[in-house]
Write an enzyme that holds these catalytic residues in place. Structure first.
Site, PDB file in Angstrom:
ATOM      1  N   SER A   1       0.838  -1.213   0.000  1.00 21.91           N
ATOM      2  CA  SER A   1       0.000   0.000   0.000  1.00 21.91           C
ATOM      3  C   SER A   1       0.862   1.247   0.000  1.00 21.91           C
ATOM      4  CB  SER A   1      -0.941  -0.005   1.214  1.00 21.91           C
ATOM      5  OG  SER A   1      -0.213  -0.075   2.414  1.00 21.91           O
TER       6      SER A   1
ATOM      7  N   TYR B   1      -7.487   7.734   9.292  1.00 22.63           N
ATOM      8  CA  TYR B   1      -7.436   8.103   7.871  1.00 22.63           C
ATOM      9  C   TYR B   1      -7.470   9.621   7.709  1.00 22.63           C
ATOM     10  CZ  TYR B   1     -12.450   9.134   7.968  1.00 22.63           C
ATOM     11  OH  TYR B   1     -13.662   9.691   8.267  1.00 22.63           O
TER      12      TYR B   1
ATOM     13  N   GLU C   1       5.369  11.229  -0.292  1.00 24.49           N
ATOM     14  CA  GLU C   1       4.186  12.021   0.110  1.00 24.49           C
ATOM     15  C   GLU C   1       3.211  12.196  -1.056  1.00 24.49           C
ATOM     16  OE1 GLU C   1       4.488  15.049   2.990  1.00 24.49           O
ATOM     17  OE2 GLU C   1       6.440  14.338   3.691  1.00 24.49           O
TER      18      GLU C   1
ATOM     19  N   SER D   1       3.706  12.134  -8.308  1.00 20.92           N
ATOM     20  CA  SER D   1       3.205  13.233  -9.161  1.00 20.92           C
ATOM     21  C   SER D   1       1.805  12.911  -9.689  1.00 20.92           C
ATOM     22  CB  SER D   1       4.168  13.471 -10.329  1.00 20.92           C
ATOM     23  OG  SER D   1       5.312  14.141  -9.847  1.00 20.92           O
TER      24      SER D   1
ATOM     25  N   GLN E   1      26.160  33.990 -23.911  1.00 20.13           N
ATOM     26  CA  GLN E   1      24.716  34.154 -23.771  1.00 20.13           C
ATOM     27  C   GLN E   1      24.004  32.809 -23.546  1.00 20.13           C
ATOM     28  OE1 GLN E   1      22.229  35.684 -27.044  1.00 20.13           O
ATOM     29  NE2 GLN E   1      21.834  37.418 -25.706  1.00 20.13           N
TER      30      GLN E   1
HETATM   31  C1  LIG Z   1      13.017   7.659   0.117  1.00 23.83           C
HETATM   32  C2  LIG Z   1      11.590   7.417   0.489  1.00 23.83           C
HETATM   33  C3  LIG Z   1      11.125   7.892   1.705  1.00 23.83           C
HETATM   34  C4  LIG Z   1       9.795   7.639   2.086  1.00 23.83           C
HETATM   35  N1  LIG Z   1       9.359   8.062   3.327  1.00 23.83           N
HETATM   36  C5  LIG Z   1       8.143   7.649   3.772  1.00 23.83           C
HETATM   37  C6  LIG Z   1       7.735   7.898   5.127  1.00 23.83           C
HETATM   38  O1  LIG Z   1       8.455   8.524   5.915  1.00 23.83           O
HETATM   39  N2  LIG Z   1       6.538   7.433   5.537  1.00 23.83           N
HETATM   40  C7  LIG Z   1       5.704   6.735   4.706  1.00 23.83           C
HETATM   41  O2  LIG Z   1       4.634   6.335   5.163  1.00 23.83           O
HETATM   42  N3  LIG Z   1       6.058   6.490   3.413  1.00 23.83           N
HETATM   43  C8  LIG Z   1       7.244   6.922   2.932  1.00 23.83           C
HETATM   44  N4  LIG Z   1       7.628   6.659   1.631  1.00 23.83           N
HETATM   45  C9  LIG Z   1       6.716   5.941   0.766  1.00 23.83           C
HETATM   46  C10 LIG Z   1       6.172   6.797  -0.374  1.00 23.83           C
HETATM   47  O3  LIG Z   1       5.243   7.713   0.132  1.00 23.83           O
HETATM   48  C11 LIG Z   1       5.621   5.862  -1.453  1.00 23.83           C
HETATM   49  O4  LIG Z   1       6.727   5.232  -2.054  1.00 23.83           O
HETATM   50  C12 LIG Z   1       4.782   6.606  -2.457  1.00 23.83           C
HETATM   51  O5  LIG Z   1       3.579   7.052  -1.898  1.00 23.83           O
HETATM   52  C13 LIG Z   1       4.466   5.730  -3.682  1.00 23.83           C
HETATM   53  O6  LIG Z   1       4.002   4.477  -3.318  1.00 23.83           O
HETATM   54  P1  LIG Z   1       4.639   3.181  -3.986  1.00 23.83           P
HETATM   55  O7  LIG Z   1       6.110   3.252  -3.848  1.00 23.83           O
HETATM   56  O8  LIG Z   1       3.973   1.981  -3.422  1.00 23.83           O
HETATM   57  O9  LIG Z   1       4.297   3.295  -5.519  1.00 23.83           O
HETATM   58  P2  LIG Z   1       2.911   2.821  -6.235  1.00 23.83           P
HETATM   59  O10 LIG Z   1       1.738   3.319  -5.467  1.00 23.83           O
HETATM   60  O11 LIG Z   1       2.996   1.358  -6.495  1.00 23.83           O
HETATM   61  O12 LIG Z   1       3.034   3.603  -7.597  1.00 23.83           O
HETATM   62  C14 LIG Z   1       3.780   3.146  -8.725  1.00 23.83           C
HETATM   63  C15 LIG Z   1       3.407   4.029  -9.931  1.00 23.83           C
HETATM   64  O13 LIG Z   1       1.998   3.883 -10.223  1.00 23.83           O
HETATM   65  C16 LIG Z   1       1.379   5.163 -10.244  1.00 23.83           C
HETATM   66  N5  LIG Z   1       0.014   5.050  -9.720  1.00 23.83           N
HETATM   67  C17 LIG Z   1      -0.438   4.369  -8.626  1.00 23.83           C
HETATM   68  N6  LIG Z   1      -1.753   4.540  -8.469  1.00 23.83           N
HETATM   69  C18 LIG Z   1      -2.160   5.389  -9.452  1.00 23.83           C
HETATM   70  C19 LIG Z   1      -3.400   5.988  -9.817  1.00 23.83           C
HETATM   71  N7  LIG Z   1      -4.522   5.762  -9.127  1.00 23.83           N
HETATM   72  N8  LIG Z   1      -3.448   6.801 -10.903  1.00 23.83           N
HETATM   73  C20 LIG Z   1      -2.321   7.055 -11.626  1.00 23.83           C
HETATM   74  N9  LIG Z   1      -1.114   6.535 -11.329  1.00 23.83           N
HETATM   75  C21 LIG Z   1      -1.027   5.705 -10.253  1.00 23.83           C
HETATM   76  C22 LIG Z   1       2.247   6.023  -9.346  1.00 23.83           C
HETATM   77  O14 LIG Z   1       2.088   7.395  -9.660  1.00 23.83           O
HETATM   78  C23 LIG Z   1       3.643   5.506  -9.645  1.00 23.83           C
HETATM   79  O15 LIG Z   1       4.123   6.133 -10.804  1.00 23.83           O
HETATM   80  C24 LIG Z   1       8.932   6.938   1.223  1.00 23.83           C
HETATM   81  C25 LIG Z   1       9.411   6.476  -0.018  1.00 23.83           C
HETATM   82  C26 LIG Z   1      10.721   6.686  -0.381  1.00 23.83           C
HETATM   83  C27 LIG Z   1      11.212   6.149  -1.691  1.00 23.83           C
END
Ligand SMILES: Cc1cc2nc3c(=O)[nH]c(=O)nc-3n(C[C@H](O)[C@H](O)[C@H](O)COP(=O)(O)OP(=O)(O)OC[C@H]3O[C@@H](n4cnc5c(N)ncnc54)[C@H](O)[C@@H]3O)c2cc1C
Length: 392
Positions: free
Chosen positions: A140, A242, A373, A376, A289
């Protein structure tokens, strides 16, 4: 004839109060004198120096908008944004440590914790305890509320089992704001926020990630195996986690926007300095430039991203709606950071591609702005919902 009485116009967005200017100057000086000499070493080691974290506490950077009665600096959210920007200009890893502490953790405690919890925990957060915000899991990320971590009601305490992933500050933290579902049948309305002390039985910090950028900032797995959490450590209401998650992340995004503005400004700073000392064809490259246009383009982008960030932060402090502006500022500033860091590598030429100069690190660090967080795409979802009136 219309009366022409002089009206009071709102202050320009980048006009700072005397207090804000002094605060900004103090953080800028600290970042340049104390952090800059260690940036490369910390990036290579993949660890942030403990003595510098202690200095964050001494400077009041770890409880910026926490009321004085709990040991905080009694500032505004906007000051957290200034601090994050100034730190990121020198080291985006330093910035995210301060960012998570202030915009995600402290912010949630000040707003949602009860008086006993505030009295117990806020003074520690102001004095010596790093905090982390634990929402994401392996299954998640963008779909954060699909979390598998469960909290079982066991009378005077909950028993929590599950794994959190990607947790910033995971390694250094003493306190964790952790989200778990206490009633999966109710879907996201079972999600509850818990304040977990590192020493609680059944809690441990797992693997630390080996990352592309912000390498000195720890990103860790958290493992909860029947972790016993007293009911007095539920933050807000059971089943309302939530709401805490959504609302704190809305604010947190402005912090990430500020981190990206600072990073982009840092890339511009290095480009300006280099262009005014490197000579080719018998001239400083700043006299060409083509190079001037690169610098001008970077300055325009930094200014635009900064205005968006400051506006979102000022709206938040004024108690006005800011959710769309926060999503926009994070979305835009993370693109600006990528573009400016990339241009900076080019302005520095070959040396820009080496670890002897700081811009290759900024280039690597910039990528995270489009991921954490809310990616994009998730920012675009928020912005589009606003445009289309929450159509699903
Ligand atoms: C260095 C780092 C620090 C972090 N720190 C924290 C922290 O302190 N606390 C915490 O809780 N989390 C943290 N995170 C987690 C971070 O918030 C998540 O990695 C992020 O929200 C994306 O989730 P995911 O990696 O599972 O990617 P996914 O949700 O699997 O996404 C993969 C791709 O699918 C796209 N995608 C997914 N759903 C949709 C949709 N509905 N529509 C269009 N595109 C979609 C995404 O944009 C992305 O391009 C951290 C992550 C990193 C890498």
């Amino acid at each position: 004839m219309i009366a022409t009485e002089k009206r009071i116009t709102p202050a320009p967005l980048t006009q700072l109060t005397e207090e804000e200017k002094m605060f900004q100057a103090a953080v800028r000086q600290f970042a340049r004198e104390r952090i800059a000499p260690h940036v490369r070493e910390m990036d290579e080691a993949g660890a942030f120096r403990k003595d510098l974290i202690q200095e964050f506490f001494k400077l009041g950077l770890m409880a910026i908008d926490v009321p004085e009665q709990y040991g905080g600096s009694d500032g505004y959210f906007f000051e957290s944004i200034l601090a994050i920007e100034e730190l990121a200009r020198v080291d985006p890893s330093a910035a995210v440590i301060v960012d998570v502490q202030n915009t995600l953790f402290n912010n949630a405690i000040v707003r949602w914790a009860n008086e006993d919890q505030k009295k117990k925990y806020l003074p520690r957060l102001a004095k010596d305890t790093v905090a982390a915000y634990a929402l994401s899991e392996a299954g998640s990320g963008s779909d954060a509320f699909a979390m598998a971590t469960r909290a079982i009601d066991a009378g005077d305490h909950f028993r929590i089992t599950g794994r959190k992933l990607w947790i910033t500050n995971g390694n250094e933290a003493g306190l964790y704001l952790l989200f778990a579902n206490a009633n999966p049948d109710a879907g996201y309305k079972g999600i509850t926020a818990f304040l977990i002390e590192r020493e609680f039985p059944g809690f441990k910090v797992g693997k630390k990630e080996d990352k592309l950028g912000i390498r000195a900032s720890s990103t860790c797995e958290l493992i909860l195996d029947d972790c016993r959490v007293p009911k007095s450590n539920v933050i807000g209401e059971i089943g309302k986690g939530y709401k805490i998650a959504i609302e704190t992340l809305n604010e947190g995004r402005i912090g990430i926007g500020a981190q990206m503005v600072g990073l982009a400004q840092g890339a511009l700073d290095h480009s300006l300095a280099y262009a005014q000392q490197r000579k080719q064809f018998g001239k400083l490259i700043a006299e060409f430039q083509g190079v001037q246009f690169d610098l001008a383009e970077m300055a325009v982008e930094v200014e635009a991203a900064r205005l968006m960030c400051y506006n979102a932060a000022r709206l938040r402090d004024a108690g006005l709606p800011f959710v769309t502006e926060a999503a926009m500022c994070k979305y835009f500033a993370s693109q600006v950071a990528e573009r400016c860091a990339s241009r900076a590598v080019e302005v520095l030429g070959g040396v820009g591609f080496t670890k002897d100069y700081p811009v290759e690190k900024l280039y690597r660090d910039a990528k995270i702005g489009r991921i954490y967080e809310g990616t994009s795409n998730m920012q675009r979802v928020t912005i589009a919902k606003q445009l289309l009136g929450n159509r699903s």
